[in-house]
Design a protein around this motif. Structure first.
Motif, PDB file in Angstrom:
ATOM      1  N   ILE A   1       0.866  -1.326  -0.047  1.00 18.50           N
ATOM      2  CA  ILE A   1      -0.026   0.170   0.046  1.00 18.50           C
ATOM      3  C   ILE A   1       0.776   1.278  -0.171  1.00 18.50           C
ATOM      4  N   SER A   2       0.596   2.407  -0.875  1.00 14.71           N
ATOM      5  CA  SER A   2       1.416   3.445  -0.808  1.00 14.71           C
ATOM      6  C   SER A   2       0.375   4.639  -1.156  1.00 14.71           C
ATOM      7  N   ARG A   3       0.581   5.906  -0.749  1.00 21.88           N
ATOM      8  CA  ARG A   3      -0.247   6.999  -0.984  1.00 21.88           C
ATOM      9  C   ARG A   3       0.625   8.160  -1.574  1.00 21.88           C
ATOM     10  N   ASP A   4      -0.149   9.050  -2.105  1.00 16.93           N
ATOM     11  CA  ASP A   4       0.359  10.291  -2.779  1.00 16.93           C
ATOM     12  C   ASP A   4      -0.512  11.354  -2.180  1.00 16.93           C
ATOM     13  N   ASN A   5       0.148  12.122  -1.105  1.00 18.42           N
ATOM     14  CA  ASN A   5      -0.894  13.077  -0.442  1.00 18.42           C
ATOM     15  C   ASN A   5      -1.328  14.235  -1.384  1.00 18.42           C
ATOM     16  N   ALA A   6      -0.016  14.508  -2.149  1.00 13.89           N
ATOM     17  CA  ALA A   6      -0.463  15.653  -3.044  1.00 13.89           C
ATOM     18  C   ALA A   6      -1.286  15.530  -4.177  1.00 13.89           C
ATOM     19  N   LYS A   7      -1.330  14.315  -4.620  1.00 13.72           N
ATOM     20  CA  LYS A   7      -2.471  13.950  -5.655  1.00 13.72           C
ATOM     21  C   LYS A   7      -3.595  13.257  -5.076  1.00 13.72           C
ATOM     22  N   LYS A   8      -3.541  13.031  -3.762  1.00 14.04           N
ATOM     23  CA  LYS A   8      -4.843  12.603  -2.936  1.00 14.04           C
ATOM     24  C   LYS A   8      -5.163  11.135  -3.455  1.00 14.04           C
ATOM     25  N   MET A   9      -4.227  10.346  -3.621  1.00 11.20           N
ATOM     26  CA  MET A   9      -4.367   9.071  -4.267  1.00 11.20           C
ATOM     27  C   MET A   9      -3.729   7.893  -3.092  1.00 11.20           C
ATOM     28  N   VAL A  10      -4.239   6.890  -3.105  1.00  9.66           N
ATOM     29  CA  VAL A  10      -3.798   5.797  -2.310  1.00  9.66           C
ATOM     30  C   VAL A  10      -3.928   4.449  -3.394  1.00  9.66           C
ATOM     31  N   TYR A  11      -2.875   3.733  -3.367  1.00  6.36           N
ATOM     32  CA  TYR A  11      -2.460   2.469  -4.315  1.00  6.36           C
ATOM     33  C   TYR A  11      -2.469   1.222  -3.506  1.00  6.36           C
ATOM     34  N   LEU A  12      -2.806   0.154  -4.161  1.00 10.33           N
ATOM     35  CA  LEU A  12      -2.507  -1.223  -3.802  1.00 10.33           C
ATOM     36  C   LEU A  12      -2.047  -1.845  -4.761  1.00 10.33           C
ATOM     37  N   GLN A  13      -0.491  -2.188  -4.859  1.00 10.60           N
ATOM     38  CA  GLN A  13       0.197  -3.120  -5.829  1.00 10.60           C
ATOM     39  C   GLN A  13      -0.003  -4.469  -5.204  1.00 10.60           C
ATOM     40  N   MET A  14      -0.596  -5.239  -5.885  1.00 14.62           N
ATOM     41  CA  MET A  14      -0.818  -6.710  -5.995  1.00 14.62           C
ATOM     42  C   MET A  14      -0.067  -7.399  -6.718  1.00 14.62           C
ATOM     43  N   ASN A  15       1.103  -8.194  -6.108  1.00 12.80           N
ATOM     44  CA  ASN A  15       2.264  -8.911  -6.589  1.00 12.80           C
ATOM     45  C   ASN A  15       1.828 -10.335  -6.323  1.00 12.80           C
ATOM     46  N   SER A  16       2.104 -11.371  -7.083  1.00 13.79           N
ATOM     47  CA  SER A  16       1.662 -12.982  -7.012  1.00 13.79           C
ATOM     48  C   SER A  16       0.358 -13.100  -6.273  1.00 13.79           C
ATOM     49  N   PRO A  17      -0.626 -12.526  -6.937  1.00 15.66           N
ATOM     50  CA  PRO A  17      -1.887 -12.750  -6.291  1.00 15.66           C
ATOM     51  C   PRO A  17      -2.461 -14.282  -6.507  1.00 15.66           C
ATOM     52  N   LYS A  18      -3.203 -14.673  -5.474  1.00 15.90           N
ATOM     53  CA  LYS A  18      -3.602 -15.956  -5.406  1.00 15.90           C
ATOM     54  C   LYS A  18      -5.110 -16.094  -5.730  1.00 15.90           C
ATOM     55  N   PRO A  19      -5.874 -17.244  -6.144  1.00 15.11           N
ATOM     56  CA  PRO A  19      -7.117 -17.139  -6.523  1.00 15.11           C
ATOM     57  C   PRO A  19      -8.065 -16.792  -5.147  1.00 15.11           C
ATOM     58  N   GLU A  20      -7.467 -17.088  -4.054  1.00 16.09           N
ATOM     59  CA  GLU A  20      -8.121 -16.554  -2.770  1.00 16.09           C
ATOM     60  C   GLU A  20      -8.183 -15.142  -2.498  1.00 16.09           C
ATOM     61  N   ASP A  21      -7.453 -14.532  -3.265  1.00 11.94           N
ATOM     62  CA  ASP A  21      -7.294 -12.954  -3.287  1.00 11.94           C
ATOM     63  C   ASP A  21      -8.727 -12.191  -4.128  1.00 11.94           C
TER      64      ASP A  21
END
Length: 117
Positions: free
Chosen positions: A69-89
């Motif tokens: 998880i990350s955020r950019d306060n200047a852009k008012k954005m938050v991100y979720l980078q999903m690597n190696s996802p699994k079917p249970e995700d």
């Protein structure tokens, strides 16, 4: 008042990667603790990850080492980078904003992520 709009959902193969984004508008974004939650069919909504205004993060054990998880306060954005996802995700992923002062929560409309080959 905070409005949240998620984007980036869709289909992804196991072992691939995908990034979710959440655009916030309204009140002072930087003070809010932002988070991603998810809800699979027949299950309760559960925490995925949170990030405070100063950048401290917290993750569910099930995604540690795979999601970021990350955020950019200047852009008012938050991100979720999903690597190696699994079917249970596979779930609907929701963006959340919590005001640490009064505890109010705000939710986005959710975005579906399906992990399947």
């Amino acid at each position: 008042q905070v409005q949240l709009v998620e984007s980036g959902g869709g289909s992804v193969q196991p072992g691939g990667s995908r990034r979710l984004s959440c655009a916030a508008s309204g009140s002072i974004f930087s003070i809010y603790t932002m988070g991603w939650y998810r809800q699979a069919p027949g299950s309760q909504r559960e925490l995925v990850a949170t990030i405070t205004g100063s950048g401290s993060t917290n993750y569910a054990d099930s995604v540690k080492g795979r999601f970021t998880i990350s955020r950019d306060n200047a852009k008012k954005m938050v991100y979720l980078q999903m690597n190696s996802p699994k079917p249970e995700d596979t779930a609907v992923y929701y963006c959340n904003a919590r005001n640490p002062g009064n505890g109010y929560h705000y939710w986005g409309q959710g975005t579906q992520v399906t992990v399947s080959s």
